[in-house]
Design an enzyme around this catalytic site. Structure first.
Site, mmCIF file in Angstrom:
data_model
loop_
_atom_site.group_PDB
_atom_site.id
_atom_site.type_symbol
_atom_site.label_atom_id
_atom_site.label_comp_id
_atom_site.label_asym_id
_atom_site.label_seq_id
_atom_site.Cartn_x
_atom_site.Cartn_y
_atom_site.Cartn_z
ATOM 1 N N ASP A 60 0.898 -1.254 0.114
ATOM 2 C CA ASP A 60 0.012 0.014 0.141
ATOM 3 C C ASP A 60 0.839 1.452 -0.122
ATOM 4 O OD1 ASP A 60 -2.054 1.847 0.321
ATOM 5 O OD2 ASP A 60 -2.382 1.507 2.336
ATOM 6 N N HIS A 103 -2.819 2.231 11.926
ATOM 7 C CA HIS A 103 -2.424 0.863 11.423
ATOM 8 C C HIS A 103 -1.187 0.413 11.311
ATOM 9 C CE1 HIS A 103 -3.466 2.385 7.328
ATOM 10 N NE2 HIS A 103 -2.305 1.609 7.420
ATOM 11 N N ASP A 169 -5.902 -2.711 12.571
ATOM 12 C CA ASP A 169 -5.955 -1.223 13.279
ATOM 13 C C ASP A 169 -5.258 -1.244 14.620
ATOM 14 O OD1 ASP A 169 -7.278 -0.408 11.073
ATOM 15 O OD2 ASP A 169 -9.370 -0.661 11.990
ATOM 16 N N ASP A 199 -1.777 10.596 9.043
ATOM 17 C CA ASP A 199 -2.443 9.555 8.185
ATOM 18 C C ASP A 199 -3.905 9.414 9.240
ATOM 19 O OD1 ASP A 199 -3.101 8.106 5.768
ATOM 20 O OD2 ASP A 199 -2.639 6.557 7.123
ATOM 21 N N LEU A 204 -8.178 7.573 13.986
ATOM 22 C CA LEU A 204 -7.003 7.146 15.276
ATOM 23 C C LEU A 204 -7.742 7.830 16.370
ATOM 24 C CD1 LEU A 204 -4.761 9.356 16.177
ATOM 25 C CD2 LEU A 204 -3.772 9.099 13.909
ATOM 26 N N GLU A 206 -10.890 8.380 16.705
ATOM 27 C CA GLU A 206 -12.012 7.512 17.279
ATOM 28 C C GLU A 206 -11.688 6.178 17.981
ATOM 29 O OE1 GLU A 206 -14.266 6.783 13.861
ATOM 30 O OE2 GLU A 206 -14.945 9.073 13.753
ATOM 31 N N GLU A 239 -5.210 14.470 8.559
ATOM 32 C CA GLU A 239 -5.997 14.042 7.497
ATOM 33 C C GLU A 239 -7.361 13.778 8.082
ATOM 34 O OE1 GLU A 239 -6.606 10.711 4.127
ATOM 35 O OE2 GLU A 239 -5.486 10.245 5.972
ATOM 36 N N HIS A 304 -2.717 12.153 -3.451
ATOM 37 C CA HIS A 304 -2.284 10.788 -4.053
ATOM 38 C C HIS A 304 -3.313 9.810 -3.949
ATOM 39 C CE1 HIS A 304 -1.886 11.183 0.429
ATOM 40 N NE2 HIS A 304 -1.897 9.789 0.525
ATOM 41 N N ASP A 305 -4.406 10.294 -3.398
ATOM 42 C CA ASP A 305 -5.405 9.296 -3.343
ATOM 43 C C ASP A 305 -6.418 9.724 -4.316
ATOM 44 O OD1 ASP A 305 -4.671 7.892 -1.027
ATOM 45 O OD2 ASP A 305 -5.340 9.411 0.248
#
Length: 535
Positions: A60, A103, A169, A199, A204, A206, A239, A304-305
């Site tokens: 990824d 994660h 996660d 990221d 994170l 939550e 993010e 990048h997404d």
């Protein structure tokens, strides 16, 4: 060094594996970035945001981290990173690293130990269940993963993964995990970096609060405190893809995130571009809360997404899709567009320059992704988000001047109107009518307007729906106007007298504005500035 520098700096996003290859192994590296620093300095860049550099299986793009404390050998050594920080600093640029704290890779030693032994302290580093739990979350990549729970035979339980199943996660409600992340932060901060891009920051938080966002913001405060003890001027760039009224949780009083990535304004900017009307963007700006002292929003066009349009209504989203992604293969995950900006705007240099001028006029710190300044295209033959992840196009030599290798980390774009023989830095550097020839002066002008990041933004009413206008008031006042349509317009600015203002940049030569009336070409833009006391 300037406190709160991040409120008003141009951030340039680099994928280190795709930017510049210094050793001919087909993959970009830190030394390659060092070799391009003069180019970046000439763009007015104030900070480099580097995508993940850590050891990884690279399933990824490096976001699947197997060792946070070590650089992946493909990028070089810690000394290379130190040299990049030093040499960037000599040119007035800082370096921000990605921090993937939501994660890990399933190859990370923590996870390997966790799955082997239910009684290990590492078991509670992750989120486990005997049966899949419906906690209200859906897979981030719904066309790839059908659940956020994955059965692990060795562990004899399911583990949670919001992203890919090879990215379990972290349990950020566990203080041990947070201490581990802090150790990671300390390691890289001591090398001299200027902060981190967090990221999946909203996820994170939550996870740290047991799905309760307001309870979970303690983790941001911990990270901020950890960072500022080593670098008091460091920044956390988060993010945060949430509704605008929730942004205040992530800012706090300035002791959490220093920059919030503003997906709300990003989505509505594309709705404005699709309609050729300013109203959606104006509305989005007024709906977001004012950032606290020392903090700000980060704004951008493409990253990048996929262009994730979740913050729009279903009807608005489809409206943007019809304009910018009419073919099914251009869309992704049922919510986004997997294209670069240049193809979305049909390669029109004027339209792209207008989009960049619009971005740079927004209150906040602007982010430009590598290659956007020259109008790089995409490769829709590549799966998912990889379509917008292709090597930087430096010149017309083999492999776009990115690498001398035969096999590359990703194929260069070598066909069509966005091929490297048609779109590259070298050809555009001394061509004033090229995209780089238009965008570089905009970036440099924006770098000299501290009031845009530090002042008060006031939207200006215009007597035509296609025109976006804003004044930024601080020690000086700047006025920025952009025509989102392809029609030449003559418009009036309500309540803004430009007497005493000097025009500092525009898309072409214009007659002087008079009686608050001004002309704009199709996709035209004009900026003025007046120094002196606040209005």
């Amino acid at each position: 060094m300037k406190a709160n520098w991040h409120r008003n700096t141009l951030i340039y996003q680099i994928d280190p594996s795709l930017f510049s290859d210094s050793n001919g192994d087909g993959r970009g590296d830190l030394k390659g970035i060092i070799q391009r620093l003069d180019y970046l300095q000439a763009l007015g860049v104030g900070a480099l945001w580097l995508m993940p550099l850590y050891r990884s299986p690279f399933k990824d793009a490096g976001y699947d981290v197997s060792d946070f404390m070590a650089l992946d050998p493909r990028f070089g050594s810690e000394e290379d990173l130190r040299q990049l920080i030093v040499q960037a600093g000599e040119r007035g640029m800082r370096v921000i690293l990605e921090l993937v704290a939501q994660h890990t890779s399933d190859q990370h030693p923590w996870f390997q130990r966790a799955r082997r032994d239910k009684d290990s302290v590492y078991r509670d580093y992750y989120m486990w269940s005997d049966t899949p739990v419906d906690d209200g979350n859906q897979p981030i990549f719904p066309s790839v993963e059908d659940s956020i729970w994955h059965w692990d035979e060795q562990a004899g339980q399911y583990y949670r993964h919001l992203f890919y199943h090879h990215e379990p996660d972290l349990n950020l409600a566990n203080p041990r995990v947070v201490e581990e992340i802090e150790r990671i932060m300390v390691h890289w901060l001591e090398l001299g970096i200027a902060g981190f891009r967090l990221d999946a920051a909203s996820h994170l938080v939550e996870q740290a609060g047991g799905e309760d966002e307001e309870q979970g913001v303690w983790v941001l405060e911990r990270f901020f405190k950890c960072m500022t003890q080593i670098n008091p001027e460091g920044v956390l760039l988060g993010e945060v893809d949430v509704e605008p009224e929730r942004y205040s949780h992530y800012f706090g009083n300035g002791e959490r995130l220093g920059l919030v990535l503003d997906f709300w304004v990003n989505n509505h900017m594309f709705l404005a571009l699709a309609r050729g009307q300013a109203e959606p963007l104006q509305r989005a700006i007024t709906q977001r809360p004012a950032p606290p002292d020392g903090a700000n929003y980060a704004v951008w066009l493409r990253n990048h997404d996929e262009l994730d349009l979740e913050r729009l209504s279903e009807e608005e989203r489809e409206e943007v899709m019809q304009v910018f992604a009419p073919e099914p293969d251009m869309r992704l995950y049922g919510r986004g567009i997997r294209r670069r900006l240049a193809p979305m705007l049909a390669g029109d240099v004027r339209h792209q320059a207008l989009a960049q001028a619009l971005l740079l006029s927004l209150p906040g710190a602007p982010i430009v992704r590598y290659g956007e300044e020259i109008g790089m295209g995409d490769d829709l033959s590549r799966p998912e988000r990889l379509s917008v992840r292709t090597p930087m196009q430096w010149n017309t030599q083999a492999n776009a001047g990115f690498s001398s290798a035969r096999h590359l980390a990703a194929p260069v774009i070598d066909e069509g109107p966005f091929a490297y023989t048609q779109v590259n830095v070298e050809d555009q550097l001394n061509a004033p009518e090229s995209l780089l020839g238009r965008v570089r002066p905009l970036l440099l002008a924006r770098a000299g307007l501290p009031e845009v990041g530090d002042g008060e933004a006031r939207l200006i009413t215009v007597d035509h729906p296609a025109v976006f206008a804003v004044a930024h008031v601080g020690e000086a006042t700047s006025v920025m106007v952009a025509n989102l349509s392809n029609d030449t317009l003559t418009v009036k600015l309500d309540g803004m007298d430009l007497q005493g203002f000097k025009e500092i940049i525009s898309d072409s030569q214009y007659p002087a504005a008079n009686d608050r009336q001004l002309t704009l070409n199709g996709y035209g833009y004009r900026w003025w500035r007046r120094t002196g006391s606040k209005q």
